[in-house]
Scaffold this motif. Structure first.
Motif, PDB file in Angstrom:
ATOM      1  N   HIS A 167       0.817  -1.201   0.000  1.00  0.00           N
ATOM      2  CA  HIS A 167       0.000   0.000   0.000  1.00  0.00           C
ATOM      3  C   HIS A 167       0.861   1.265   0.000  1.00  0.00           C
ATOM      4  O   HIS A 167       1.704   1.440   0.841  1.00  0.00           O
ATOM      5  CB  HIS A 167      -0.890  -0.012   1.228  1.00  0.00           C
ATOM      6  CG  HIS A 167      -1.783   1.160   1.287  1.00  0.00           C
ATOM      7  ND1 HIS A 167      -2.950   1.215   0.567  1.00  0.00           N
ATOM      8  CD2 HIS A 167      -1.670   2.323   1.938  1.00  0.00           C
ATOM      9  CE1 HIS A 167      -3.523   2.365   0.800  1.00  0.00           C
ATOM     10  NE2 HIS A 167      -2.782   3.057   1.623  1.00  0.00           N
ATOM     11  N   ARG A 216      -6.411  -3.785   0.805  1.00  0.00           N
ATOM     12  CA  ARG A 216      -6.158  -4.627  -0.375  1.00  0.00           C
ATOM     13  C   ARG A 216      -7.199  -5.753  -0.463  1.00  0.00           C
ATOM     14  O   ARG A 216      -7.661  -6.105  -1.543  1.00  0.00           O
ATOM     15  CB  ARG A 216      -4.752  -5.230  -0.300  1.00  0.00           C
ATOM     16  CG  ARG A 216      -3.666  -4.261  -0.765  1.00  0.00           C
ATOM     17  CD  ARG A 216      -2.299  -4.740  -0.344  1.00  0.00           C
ATOM     18  NE  ARG A 216      -1.912  -6.010  -0.932  1.00  0.00           N
ATOM     19  CZ  ARG A 216      -1.222  -6.150  -2.064  1.00  0.00           C
ATOM     20  NH1 ARG A 216      -0.890  -5.079  -2.738  1.00  0.00           N
ATOM     21  NH2 ARG A 216      -0.897  -7.323  -2.513  1.00  0.00           N
ATOM     22  N   ARG A 274      -2.519 -11.821  -2.341  1.00  0.00           N
ATOM     23  CA  ARG A 274      -3.611 -11.285  -1.516  1.00  0.00           C
ATOM     24  C   ARG A 274      -4.280 -12.381  -0.682  1.00  0.00           C
ATOM     25  O   ARG A 274      -4.631 -12.163   0.467  1.00  0.00           O
ATOM     26  CB  ARG A 274      -4.655 -10.599  -2.390  1.00  0.00           C
ATOM     27  CG  ARG A 274      -4.069  -9.372  -3.009  1.00  0.00           C
ATOM     28  CD  ARG A 274      -5.085  -8.334  -3.367  1.00  0.00           C
ATOM     29  NE  ARG A 274      -4.417  -7.390  -4.266  1.00  0.00           N
ATOM     30  CZ  ARG A 274      -4.868  -6.212  -4.557  1.00  0.00           C
ATOM     31  NH1 ARG A 274      -5.975  -5.788  -4.037  1.00  0.00           N
ATOM     32  NH2 ARG A 274      -4.208  -5.431  -5.379  1.00  0.00           N
TER      33      ARG A 274
END
Ligand code: ATP
Length: 620
Positions: free
Chosen positions: A12, A330, A137
């Motif tokens: 991020h 995310r 992720r």
């Protein structure tokens, strides 16, 4: 290709996480309200039980130094101190258990939601996203959150409680000293926060480099990746790229260690100075009579030491909390992605689909607003008939297969199965009704038998064996060391192209769908293998509606209708003889193939290839 890495999985870096993310993250804890309440109480209790023993220390010291030296009293306080520590430790275990229960509850739910959501994403998402990104992720990010959830929350609570308790006790013991320390404490906060910033930015760079390295490893050390590297002799080039990231990681790791070291050193020094100061000032005050007892000074110094640990940890937690908020973002970003190909709430189930396939004025582009891969396509395939799609490479043949399986929805027009728009059907009905044998067969890293059984998970061993026989796999099974139980490598790299295709055929036989999409392999197969595969596919196609993306003339000859595609449109249609009579694109392709066959003879090399030597798929 640039020499430096492109980072596919950026940590991020945007604006700081919003309050909305925080609220949403907190809402995940909703189902655990009661667990949380009990845990907060346990945190308060354990923190108090950690601090209160200093009162026993004060009493013991005072009894020894200024009191009457009552041994019973000393024994009592010693016992009380041990009891408090013991109870605190036991409650700490219960607190840890509860913490895991909450953390795992939140994470398991989140991971399941994410996985379920990703399964519903359309093919567009998977073709446009790097596999490493999705993997990162679902695994790394969720793992990061797990650590934050199970560690950060309780640690923060515990440290705040400890700080408040310790400061409260200090004021209770000797308010003037406590006030002096509260004034000194902020002096230490600024450098600590500065170092915290540096550490956070170093951590971010480290994650970025580490993600680069993983992406590079997963790309170049996969089966296909390493084949590419070897065939171009790019080992040195790849070693260079890997070396760069490796060096960068080394430097960042050392810098990160040093920053951490400075952080700890400054805290320790500050703690040590403060304790020294407490003794120095305390002793003078005892001498001057301002502080009534030595016990107070000793108890105070013990607390002063403890006050720095929670302070340091809160500063650190700030860093991990921000990072975990970024991870939550995310994950939420993926969860918020709209499902393009979705099932309507009142979607229909077809108990026994007949297999009538119709395309009505279908247009489609892979990218919205981009060039259309299909333009106004209409055709019908009646149950049990064969429709062949031929045309140059890139004409849109496979795209028709994709729309038939609802990997995508058309932009205009309709695709129908038994007169029902595919968008009105249950996805499971469609999946049961339409089977496909693709050019590139994907196999899982499991046994050959299980790969075939994927066509019908409840199939018995006999049924799997029968399907394998029909697909002409018997010779392969006999040659494999463990027969059906042999593990075939990831993506089936341990099998040849022809063998993989026969596994796909067996899978489709087992599935037994009324509609079959057959994307013929463009690879040049030897005559015997080609005949075997043709026989297997003919057996498979019998009694089904078959849409064949044809590259071989032999298949086209027996088709009930042939659609010739060019540039996403159907430019000719009819049977083989009708199309030859039209003397258009089809007859040109046909003549080309005839000439080719005459020139090279029927023999063709075995193995995988592209459209070369495949005149029905290439055009000059
Ligand atoms: P071939 O005989 O070489 O397999 P084809 O006739 O099956 O070709 P399609 O695969 O349907 O052709 O492709 C039609 C067009 O759509 C081509 O221009 C291709 O580049 C494009 N295309 C295919 N898949 C995608 C994708 N996932 N994203 C964007 N464009 C795509």
């Amino acid at each position: 290709m640039p020499r430096e890495f492109r980072n596919p999985i950026r940590p991020h870096q945007g604006p700081p996480p919003t309050a909305q993310t925080l609220r949403r993250a907190l809402s995940l804890f909703g189902p655990f309200k009661w667990h949380l309440t009990v845990m907060v109480l346990l945190v308060l209790a354990t923190s108090a039980l950690e601090q209160l023993p200093v009162l026993c220390i004060r009493a013991i010291v005072d009894e020894a130094v200024v009191g009457e030296g009552e041994l019973d009293e000393i024994n009592f306080y010693f016992g009380a101190m041990l009891g408090m520590h013991l109870l605190g430790a036991l409650l700490g275990v219960v607190r840890g258990y509860l913490n895991q229960l909450i953390g795992q509850g939140v994470i398991v739910g989140l991971r399941e939601r994410l996985h379920a959501h990703l399964q519903r994403m359309s093919m567009r998402f998977f073709t446009e996203t790097r596999a490493g990104e999705i993997l990162s992720r679902v695994t790394t990010d969720v793992h990061g959150i797990q650590e934050a959830v199970t560690g950060t929350f309780t640690a923060m609570l515990l440290n705040v409680a400890t700080l408040v308790n310790a400061l409260g006790l200090m004021f209770y013991l000797e308010w003037r000293l406590a006030l002096a320390l509260t004034v000194v404490l902020p002096l230490w906060v600024y450098p600590t926060l500065r170092i915290g910033d540096v550490m956070r930015s170093l951590q971010r760079s480290w994650q970025q480099e580490s993600a680069n390295m993983s992406a590079h490893v997963s790309e170049t050390l996969s089966v296909s990746g390493s084949m590419l590297v070897k065939s171009f002799g790019r080992q040195g080039f790849e070693a260079g790229r890997f070396g760069q990231a490796n060096q960068a990681l080394r430097e960042l790791t050392i810098k990160r260690f040093l920053a951490g070291r400075w952080f700890n050193t400054s805290t320790q020094l500050f703690g040590a100075f403060s304790v020294g100061l407490v003794y120095f000032w305390g002793a003078r005050s005892v001498v001057s009579g301002e502080i009534p007892s030595v016990g107070v000074v000793v108890a105070f110094a013990t607390l002063a030491q403890r006050v720095f640990t929670p302070f340091r940890q809160i500063a650190r937690i700030n860093t991990t909390a921000l990072t975990s908020m970024a991870l939550f973002e995310r994950i939420f970003e993926y969860l918020d992605m709209p499902v393009e190909v979705d099932e309507k709430p009142d979607a229909r189930v077809l108990a026994r689909p007949g297999g009538r396939v119709r395309f009505e004025g279908v247009s489609f582009a892979y990218r919205r607003g981009g060039d259309r891969a299909l333009e106004d396509i209409s055709f019908e395939a009646r149950p049990g008939t064969m429709l062949a799609l031929v045309g140059p490479s890139g004409a849109g043949k496979s795209t028709i297969g994709h729309l038939m399986q609802r990997f995508y929805d058309p932009e205009a027009g309709r695709v129908l199965l038994d007169d029902h728009d595919l968008r009105d059907l249950k996805l499971s009905t469609l999946a049961d009704a339409v089977g496909s044998v693709a050019q590139d067969t994907y196999l899982f890293h499991t046994t050959l038998g299980d790969n075939i059984r994927y066509g019908h998970l409840g199939a018995s061993n006999d049924e799997v064996q029968k399907a394998a026989d029909m697909a002409g796999l018997q010779p392969l099974i006999e040659a494999l060391p463990k027969g059906m139980e042999t593990i075939v490598g990831e993506r089936g790299h341990r099998l040849s192209g022809g063998e993989k295709q026969r596994v796909a055929i067996a899978r489709a036989i087992l599935k037994n769908p009324p509609v079959l999409i057959l994307d013929e392999a463009t690879a040049s197969l030897d005559a015997r293998l080609e005949r075997e595969i043709r026989e297997a596919t003919e057996r498979l196609a019998q009694g089904r509606t078959t849409i064949v993306i044809a590259h071989r003339l032999s298949t086209v000859l027996s088709a009930d209708e042939i659609c010739v595609l060019e540039g996403g449109r159907i430019v000719e249609r009819g049977t083989h003889s009708e199309l030859l009579a039209q003397d258009g694109l089809y007859s040109a392709l046909y003549r080309e193939q005839m000439a080719e066959e005459e020139a090279s003879g029927a023999e063709q090399a075995d193995g995988e290839g592209d459209n070369e030597g495949d005149p029905l798929a290439t055009r000059h």
